[in-house]
Design an enzyme around this catalytic site. Structure first.
Site, PDB file in Angstrom:
ATOM      1  N   TYR A   1     -15.687  38.016 -34.204  1.00 39.59           N
ATOM      2  CA  TYR A   1     -14.905  39.144 -33.651  1.00 39.59           C
ATOM      3  C   TYR A   1     -15.719  40.421 -33.494  1.00 39.59           C
ATOM      4  O   TYR A   1     -15.335  41.327 -32.772  1.00 39.59           O
ATOM      5  CB  TYR A   1     -13.640  39.426 -34.483  1.00 39.59           C
ATOM      6  CG  TYR A   1     -13.880  39.930 -35.891  1.00 39.59           C
ATOM      7  CD1 TYR A   1     -14.307  41.227 -36.134  1.00 39.59           C
ATOM      8  CD2 TYR A   1     -13.668  39.096 -36.984  1.00 39.59           C
ATOM      9  CE1 TYR A   1     -14.522  41.684 -37.429  1.00 39.59           C
ATOM     10  CE2 TYR A   1     -13.875  39.537 -38.275  1.00 39.59           C
ATOM     11  CZ  TYR A   1     -14.303  40.836 -38.492  1.00 39.59           C
ATOM     12  OH  TYR A   1     -14.523  41.274 -39.763  1.00 39.59           O
TER      13      TYR A   1
ATOM     14  N   MET B   1     -10.956  34.790 -40.666  1.00 40.92           N
ATOM     15  CA  MET B   1     -11.730  35.016 -39.437  1.00 40.92           C
ATOM     16  C   MET B   1     -13.208  34.655 -39.584  1.00 40.92           C
ATOM     17  O   MET B   1     -14.058  35.223 -38.896  1.00 40.92           O
ATOM     18  CB  MET B   1     -11.594  36.485 -39.016  1.00 40.92           C
ATOM     19  CG  MET B   1     -10.164  36.968 -38.854  1.00 40.92           C
ATOM     20  SD  MET B   1     -10.105  38.724 -38.486  1.00 40.92           S
ATOM     21  CE  MET B   1      -8.361  39.067 -38.764  1.00 40.92           C
TER      22      MET B   1
ATOM     23  N   ASN C   1      -3.616  38.343 -49.368  1.00 40.11           N
ATOM     24  CA  ASN C   1      -2.298  38.786 -48.882  1.00 40.11           C
ATOM     25  C   ASN C   1      -1.499  37.579 -48.435  1.00 40.11           C
ATOM     26  O   ASN C   1      -2.063  36.510 -48.193  1.00 40.11           O
ATOM     27  CB  ASN C   1      -2.474  39.759 -47.694  1.00 40.11           C
ATOM     28  CG  ASN C   1      -3.273  39.123 -46.558  1.00 40.11           C
ATOM     29  OD1 ASN C   1      -4.499  39.046 -46.602  1.00 40.11           O
ATOM     30  ND2 ASN C   1      -2.562  38.640 -45.547  1.00 40.11           N
TER      31      ASN C   1
ATOM     32  N   HIS D   1      -6.749  46.075 -43.905  1.00 36.28           N
ATOM     33  CA  HIS D   1      -8.059  45.726 -44.480  1.00 36.28           C
ATOM     34  C   HIS D   1      -8.219  46.309 -45.898  1.00 36.28           C
ATOM     35  O   HIS D   1      -8.886  45.708 -46.746  1.00 36.28           O
ATOM     36  CB  HIS D   1      -9.172  46.225 -43.551  1.00 36.28           C
ATOM     37  CG  HIS D   1     -10.536  45.727 -43.910  1.00 36.28           C
ATOM     38  ND1 HIS D   1     -10.847  44.386 -43.998  1.00 36.28           N
ATOM     39  CD2 HIS D   1     -11.690  46.382 -44.214  1.00 36.28           C
ATOM     40  CE1 HIS D   1     -12.127  44.250 -44.337  1.00 36.28           C
ATOM     41  NE2 HIS D   1     -12.653  45.446 -44.475  1.00 36.28           N
TER      42      HIS D   1
END
Ligand code: HPA
Length: 285
Positions: free
Chosen positions: A84, A223, A247, A259
């Site tokens: 990303y 990710m 989380n 974040h």
């Protein structure tokens, strides 16, 4: 990023550290503190290593730390490269390929992840049993260099069975010791095995997407990790993967995801996480 790039990076690292490196560890968001535990550490900023990109994410220090844990020489990536961030997959895979050319046979991949499984609550760890590649791309797409590995690598057992067994044993031993020493008031599991689903990010998921990934068999979403695991298996490196559940995934609680929360939970589990990594490294040494 060719074989020659990885060879140049490996040669540079060799010139800075002469110990016989056994295991590489990639530290995920909020989990960087383990790199401070190394004895006789040599730190190399990524920008000094030929071909390496830079870490752009908060919580990723952006350096390679070489040193010893319990007498075993290790290479620790304090911060990784994510798809990303805009890097291509060659850049994302370069550190792992470099480790392979350094003769490192074992790789421990760690990450922060959101849970889709009500048995896996924030602050617990997930042993990655298998993965779903939902990145939308396979990192090995493109010409294959057989010096790394075969055109069609087998993915039947990406996460090494023996390493998983060792991780579960050591986690159980830590849980028992913490309970006996009064550090935890119940003898709860520190780690549960599950399926990690890699998504490209950088957005967190929608509740509808999380519902879909749950139906597909995911226990946690994140990710990272999958490109590095694929690159490692391509080269024949043995892989262990551990997620820190930071989380509940989108829609599974009333909270939104940010974040800072991911980083905070990483810091909360740091002690147990560091101890588990230390014991695993010594066992697989
Ligand atoms: N989704 C994706 N990546 C993540 C999450 C999440 O909920 N938590 C930490 N990394």
């Amino acid at each position: 990023m060719s074989y020659e790039n990885a060879a140049a990076a490996a040669e540079f690292i060799r010139s800075k550290y002469s110990g016989e490196l056994k295991t590489a560890i990639v530290l995920g968001s909020g989990l960087g503190a383990f790199a401070d535990e190394l004895a006789d550490a040599v730190r190399i900023p990524y920008e000094d290593i030929p071909g390496f990109a830079r870490s752009t994410v908060e919580g990723h220090a952006g350096q390679l730390v070489l040193g010893e844990v319990g007498g075993v020489s290790v290479a620790v990536q304090q911060g990784r490269f994510h798809y990303y961030e805009g890097y291509d997959m060659q850049q994302v895979m370069l550190p792992v390929r470099t480790f392979g050319l350094l003769g490192i046979k074992n790789l421990i991949l760690t990450n922060a992840a959101g849970s889709l499984n009500s048995d896996m609550l924030p602050g617990s760890l997930m042993l990655i049993a298998d993965h779903l590649n939902c990145l939308g791309v396979n990192p090995l797409r493109g010409p294959n260099d057989t010096r790394f590995g075969p055109r069609f690598p087998d993915m039947t057992e990406v996460y090494d069975r023996e390493f998983r067994h060792i991780a579960l044993e050591e986690a159980a031993a830590i849980a028992r010791e913490r309970f006996e020493n009064g550090l935890d008031d119940t003898l709860t599991d520190i780690i549960n095995a599950g399926v990690y689903c890699a998504l490209s990010g950088p957005t967190y998921e929608t509740p509808a997407e999380i519902h879909m990934y749950r139906l597909l068999g995911a226990d946690a979403v994140g990710m990272s990790t999958v490109p590095e695991a694929i690159a490692a298996r391509h080269q024949g490196t043995r892989v262990l993967g551990i997620s820190c559940i930071t989380n509940l995934a989108a829609g599974l609680s009333c909270e939104t995801i940010n974040h800072e929360e991911v980083m905070e939970t990483g810091a909360r589990v740091a002690e147990v996480f560091k101890e588990l990594l230390r014991r695993i490294i010594v066992r697989i040494g």
